[in-house]
Design an enzyme around this catalytic site. Structure first.
Site, mmCIF file in Angstrom:
data_model
loop_
_atom_site.group_PDB
_atom_site.id
_atom_site.type_symbol
_atom_site.label_atom_id
_atom_site.label_comp_id
_atom_site.label_asym_id
_atom_site.label_seq_id
_atom_site.Cartn_x
_atom_site.Cartn_y
_atom_site.Cartn_z
ATOM 1 N N ASN A 25 0.877 -1.177 0.000
ATOM 2 C CA ASN A 25 0.000 0.000 0.000
ATOM 3 C C ASN A 25 0.908 1.220 0.000
ATOM 4 O O ASN A 25 1.525 1.530 1.015
ATOM 5 C CB ASN A 25 -0.890 -0.035 1.257
ATOM 6 C CG ASN A 25 -1.717 1.229 1.409
ATOM 7 O OD1 ASN A 25 -1.765 2.066 0.511
ATOM 8 N ND2 ASN A 25 -2.381 1.361 2.555
ATOM 9 N N TRP A 26 0.982 1.857 -1.158
ATOM 10 C CA TRP A 26 1.915 2.985 -1.276
ATOM 11 C C TRP A 26 1.420 4.233 -0.553
ATOM 12 O O TRP A 26 2.174 5.182 -0.375
ATOM 13 C CB TRP A 26 2.160 3.315 -2.767
ATOM 14 C CG TRP A 26 2.945 2.275 -3.504
ATOM 15 C CD1 TRP A 26 3.386 1.056 -3.028
ATOM 16 C CD2 TRP A 26 3.397 2.355 -4.867
ATOM 17 N NE1 TRP A 26 4.075 0.380 -4.022
ATOM 18 C CE2 TRP A 26 4.096 1.151 -5.150
ATOM 19 C CE3 TRP A 26 3.275 3.307 -5.869
ATOM 20 C CZ2 TRP A 26 4.673 0.902 -6.405
ATOM 21 C CZ3 TRP A 26 3.842 3.058 -7.117
ATOM 22 C CH2 TRP A 26 4.540 1.870 -7.371
ATOM 23 N N LYS A 27 0.139 4.256 -0.196
ATOM 24 C CA LYS A 27 -0.459 5.430 0.455
ATOM 25 C C LYS A 27 -0.212 6.685 -0.411
ATOM 26 O O LYS A 27 -0.180 6.571 -1.633
ATOM 27 C CB LYS A 27 0.057 5.580 1.889
ATOM 28 C CG LYS A 27 -0.131 4.279 2.687
ATOM 29 C CD LYS A 27 0.067 4.431 4.159
ATOM 30 C CE LYS A 27 -0.158 3.085 4.844
ATOM 31 N NZ LYS A 27 -0.056 3.160 6.292
ATOM 32 N N HIS A 68 -9.423 1.068 4.935
ATOM 33 C CA HIS A 68 -8.160 1.318 5.636
ATOM 34 C C HIS A 68 -8.414 2.271 6.807
ATOM 35 O O HIS A 68 -9.218 3.203 6.698
ATOM 36 C CB HIS A 68 -7.123 1.913 4.684
ATOM 37 C CG HIS A 68 -5.751 1.879 5.263
ATOM 38 N ND1 HIS A 68 -5.331 2.802 6.200
ATOM 39 C CD2 HIS A 68 -4.725 1.012 5.098
ATOM 40 C CE1 HIS A 68 -4.096 2.503 6.571
ATOM 41 N NE2 HIS A 68 -3.702 1.424 5.918
ATOM 42 N N GLU A 102 -6.817 4.687 7.907
ATOM 43 C CA GLU A 102 -6.595 6.109 7.608
ATOM 44 C C GLU A 102 -7.821 6.708 6.912
ATOM 45 O O GLU A 102 -8.164 7.864 7.148
ATOM 46 C CB GLU A 102 -5.322 6.262 6.761
ATOM 47 C CG GLU A 102 -4.080 5.980 7.605
ATOM 48 C CD GLU A 102 -2.906 5.373 6.851
ATOM 49 O OE1 GLU A 102 -2.868 5.425 5.614
ATOM 50 O OE2 GLU A 102 -2.010 4.816 7.541
ATOM 51 N N GLU A 150 -5.293 -4.873 10.477
ATOM 52 C CA GLU A 150 -4.251 -3.870 10.695
ATOM 53 C C GLU A 150 -4.520 -3.150 12.008
ATOM 54 O O GLU A 150 -5.312 -2.187 12.042
ATOM 55 C CB GLU A 150 -4.258 -2.852 9.552
ATOM 56 C CG GLU A 150 -3.952 -3.464 8.199
ATOM 57 C CD GLU A 150 -3.390 -2.429 7.235
ATOM 58 O OE1 GLU A 150 -2.315 -2.688 6.689
ATOM 59 O OE2 GLU A 150 -3.990 -1.354 7.056
ATOM 60 N N GLY A 206 2.707 2.211 10.827
ATOM 61 C CA GLY A 206 3.675 3.298 10.698
ATOM 62 C C GLY A 206 4.365 3.669 11.997
ATOM 63 O O GLY A 206 5.008 4.710 12.086
ATOM 64 N N SER A 263 3.623 -2.170 10.399
ATOM 65 C CA SER A 263 5.070 -2.248 10.621
ATOM 66 C C SER A 263 5.659 -3.621 10.279
ATOM 67 O O SER A 263 6.566 -4.103 10.957
ATOM 68 C CB SER A 263 5.417 -1.841 12.055
ATOM 69 O OG SER A 263 4.994 -0.500 12.289
ATOM 70 N N GLY A 303 2.934 -1.160 4.260
ATOM 71 C CA GLY A 303 2.999 0.272 3.982
ATOM 72 C C GLY A 303 4.425 0.700 3.680
ATOM 73 O O GLY A 303 4.934 0.510 2.575
ATOM 74 N N GLY A 304 5.102 1.245 4.680
ATOM 75 C CA GLY A 304 6.447 1.803 4.508
ATOM 76 C C GLY A 304 7.411 0.895 3.759
ATOM 77 O O GLY A 304 8.130 1.350 2.848
#
Ligand code: 13P
Length: 251
Positions: free
Chosen positions: A9-11, A96, A98, A167, A173, A213, A234-235
């Site tokens: 997930n590049w966000k 998600h 967010e 999640e 993150g 993470s 993510g990251g």
């Protein structure tokens, strides 16, 4: 048998040029050997058409990070499920944390989004997860079960097409990962409520990804759990070597 999946997930990261470069790099890294899991990259909307055109569909599928809860029409700035599908994308992340926290997405809106995604041939990666305060008060199962209401109105045939992702918000993150035992416990709980609703066979076939993470150094200990069928990353999905390191946890 359910699939193992590693999805990125590049966000809201990467310009179009940077995104194309990352997708190309991943495509090259994955060209050699056959991964032991399905690989998906979920990118910002504007990257989708370019990225689907350059990746080898035998190695990697592409997905969006959201879609509208309306079919079409006067909804300025929104992107419909049909538009996402028309780029060649196959997946869409929905629910998600967010999106829930910053854009007010509700159980009812997400129910519409999931239905529209399925109606347009997309596979929803439907996310659930509790915040820290809820875990501290041992409310995580209750919270996740309530979030699942968005997908529990689906027919059994439609439910069997979706992917789930757990999640925990406190792990996203933050560098703080759920322990393998915490992940397994929640994944088993989710599978148990799916079994209650749709039966054991559909529950056994449902892929449930862990997100929060996840990185090359902890992916294996998470994925080895019987109810953890891969990751939503993510990251670590923003660097080809890290993402590949997570995919390799299935080797
Ligand atoms: P991080 O891997 O950066 O914690 O993000 C997880 C996530 O939110 C994936 O959807």
């Amino acid at each position: 048998m359910r699939k193992n999946i590693v999805a990125g997930n590049w966000k809201m990261n990467k310009t179009l040029q940077e995104g194309i470069a990352l997708a190309k790099e991943l495509n090259e890294i994955l060209a050699g050997e056959k991964a032991n899991c399905d690989v998906v990259i979920c990118t910002p909307f504007i990257h989708l058409a370019s990225v689907t055109a350059l990746v080898d569909p035998a190695k990697m599928a592409v997905g969006a990070e959201n879609c509208a809860d309306k079919e079409s029409g006067a909804y300025t700035g929104e992107v419909s499920a049909a538009m996402v599908a028309s780029t060649g994308a196959k997946y869409v992340i929905l629910g998600h944390s967010e999106r829930r926290a910053y854009y007010g997405e509700t159980v009812a809106m997400l129910e519409e989004k999931v239905k529209l995604a399925l109606a347009n041939g997309l596979t929803p990666i439907f996310c659930v997860g509790e915040v820290l305060d809820e875990r501290d008060n041992n409310k995580q199962n209750e919270v996740v079960a309530a979030q699942m209401a968005s997908v529990f109105s689906l027919s059994a045939a439609d439910f069997s097409k979706i992917v789930l992702a757990y999640e925990p918000v406190w792990a996203i993150g933050t560098g703080k990962t759920a322990t393998p035992a915490q992940a397994q416990e929640m994944h088993a709980f989710i599978r148990s409520i799916v079994a209650e609703k749709y039966g054991k066979e559909i529950a056994d076939d449902c892929s449930i990804l862990y997100g929060g993470s996840c990185k090359p150094s902890n992916a294996r200990e998470l994925f080895v759990n019987p109810d953890v069928d891969g990751g939503l990353i993510g990251g670590a999905a923003l660097k080809a070597s890290d993402f590949k390191g997570i995919i390799d946890a299935f080797n």
